[in-house]
Design an enzyme around this catalytic site. Structure first.
Site, PDB file in Angstrom:
ATOM      1  N   THR A 244      -1.744   5.760   2.061  1.00  0.00           N
ATOM      2  CA  THR A 244      -2.992   4.997   1.969  1.00  0.00           C
ATOM      3  C   THR A 244      -3.172   4.168   3.230  1.00  0.00           C
ATOM      4  O   THR A 244      -2.255   3.476   3.662  1.00  0.00           O
ATOM      5  CB  THR A 244      -2.981   4.067   0.744  1.00  0.00           C
TER       6      THR A 244
ATOM      7  N   ARG B  20      -4.770   6.561  -8.236  1.00  0.00           N
ATOM      8  CA  ARG B  20      -4.435   7.984  -8.217  1.00  0.00           C
ATOM      9  C   ARG B  20      -4.239   8.534  -9.624  1.00  0.00           C
ATOM     10  O   ARG B  20      -4.735   9.621  -9.969  1.00  0.00           O
ATOM     11  CB  ARG B  20      -3.171   8.188  -7.385  1.00  0.00           C
TER      12      ARG B  20
ATOM     13  N   LEU C  68       0.860  -1.176   0.000  1.00  0.00           N
ATOM     14  CA  LEU C  68       0.000   0.000   0.000  1.00  0.00           C
ATOM     15  C   LEU C  68       0.897   1.226   0.000  1.00  0.00           C
ATOM     16  O   LEU C  68       1.964   1.214   0.628  1.00  0.00           O
ATOM     17  CB  LEU C  68      -0.896   0.043   1.252  1.00  0.00           C
ATOM     18  N   ASP C  69       0.477   2.289  -0.683  1.00  0.00           N
ATOM     19  CA  ASP C  69       1.225   3.535  -0.634  1.00  0.00           C
ATOM     20  C   ASP C  69       1.318   4.014   0.816  1.00  0.00           C
ATOM     21  O   ASP C  69       0.437   3.735   1.639  1.00  0.00           O
ATOM     22  CB  ASP C  69       0.549   4.621  -1.468  1.00  0.00           C
ATOM     23  N   ARG C  70       2.351   4.771   1.109  1.00  0.00           N
ATOM     24  CA  ARG C  70       2.580   5.247   2.464  1.00  0.00           C
ATOM     25  C   ARG C  70       1.378   6.019   3.012  1.00  0.00           C
ATOM     26  O   ARG C  70       0.998   5.863   4.170  1.00  0.00           O
ATOM     27  CB  ARG C  70       3.827   6.141   2.486  1.00  0.00           C
TER      28      ARG C  70
END
Length: 324
Positions: free
Chosen positions: A156, A254, A152-154
């Site tokens: 998110t 995104r 997961l993105d930081r």
């Protein structure tokens, strides 16, 4: 020659032996590394050794498995004997990852699913000393195997799967590649989204900015990427959407949304930066993207799992301020 009698000998002991340039280390592969590529095995074992050096010793044949040369893609089996040549590690002050206890959504002897908060990276690197995986290992020192199944993105928040067995990790990776893991996110976007359901198919390509930061853009030469968006609710100048990932490309949700003219509220890489500054004053200080649901068959038992992580308090509070 140093021989590791069993997998219970710590990697620190092995590394200490490798620092002595007169010795090589021989490591016997345990069941927890069954099916792991030898390059990934070495990268994990030889903390502090540059990736470039790991691949150099593999290419040169200094690494041997059962006395034979292997390439980086060789997959290990329990009982394999890996010869690791002596290596000098750069002297540095080591920082120990502090233990991290995250809310557990699901756990058994093969899987651990946690609710990751925003602002926490899933792993160390790129200036980050440690992330969720390093901190979870520190919190569970008795756990012999613990690996991320996906990322997961930081910024998110939401559901993150970790595997506690190599066999579970391998099966999960196959399920993810084949689209058998349903991943649904909740996001707030700028603008009025009209369609109740919209299937977006736009190829994505990675690139580096002039400052060396990783970015992604829609590009006809990119990799096929598909997202299904569903309209949940209109809120003032925003729309609450669910996003189902049919592929799992970097920054997929995104970039798809920004390309369509509906940037995610609070997105500091692809969003509307002027809007973000105004939203921060209204209480939204992070990207509004949350991994809300996961649905998949258990990688070992086949049991159908449907997991849910509620919207974090900060995002819920911001929605209420908009009348949601």
């Amino acid at each position: 020659m140093y021989k590791q009698p069993s997998r219970n000998v710590s990697s620190r002991q092995i590394i200490n032996k490798m620092k002595d340039l007169s010795n090589a280390a021989t490591v016997e592969v345990g069941a927890e590394s069954d099916g792991q590529r030898v390059d990934n095995f070495l990268l994990r074992l030889c903390k502090g050794v540059p990736r470039s050096h790991i691949y150099r010793i593999l290419r040169s044949g200094e690494v041997r498995v059962n006395s034979r040369r292997v390439d980086a893609t060789y997959r290990l089996r329990p009982g394999d004997r890996v010869r690791i040549p002596p290596m000098r590690l750069a002297r540095r002050t080591e920082r120990t990852a502090p233990p991290l206890d995250l809310p557990v959504v699901y756990e058994d002897d093969a899987l651990l699913v946690v609710d990751k908060p925003a602002g926490t990276a899933v792993h160390g690197g790129s200036g980050i000393s440690f992330g969720v995986i390093e901190q979870m290992r520190a919190a569970r020192p008795q756990q012999k195997f613990l690996e991320l199944a996906h990322r997961l993105d930081r910024e998110t928040s939401g559901l993150l799967i970790l595997a506690k067995k190599r066999s579970a990790l391998t099966a999960l990776h196959a399920a993810l590649r084949e689209g058998r893991v349903k991943k649904e996110y909740l996001t707030l976007v700028k603008g009025s989204w009209r369609n109740d359901k919209q299937h977006v198919s736009l190829p994505l390509k990675k690139f580096l900015t002039g400052s060396g930061e990783r970015r992604v853009s829609v590009d006809r030469e990119g990799r096929a990427s598909q997202t299904v968006f569903r309209r949940k609710k209109g809120l003032r100048d925003f729309t609450l959407l669910s996003a189902e990932l049919l592929t799992g490309r970097t920054h997929q949700i995104r970039v798809h949304l920004t390309h369509l003219g509906f940037p995610i509220a609070g997105d500091d890489k692809y969003g509307d930066f002027e809007l973000n500054r105004a939203l921060a004053k209204q209480g939204l200080k992070r990207m509004f993207l949350h991994a809300e649901e996961l649905e998949f068959a258990h990688p070992l038992s086949g049991e159908a799992l449907k997991l849910h992580a509620p919207l974090p308090e900060d995002l819920s509070r911001f929605l209420q301020s908009l009348g949601g």
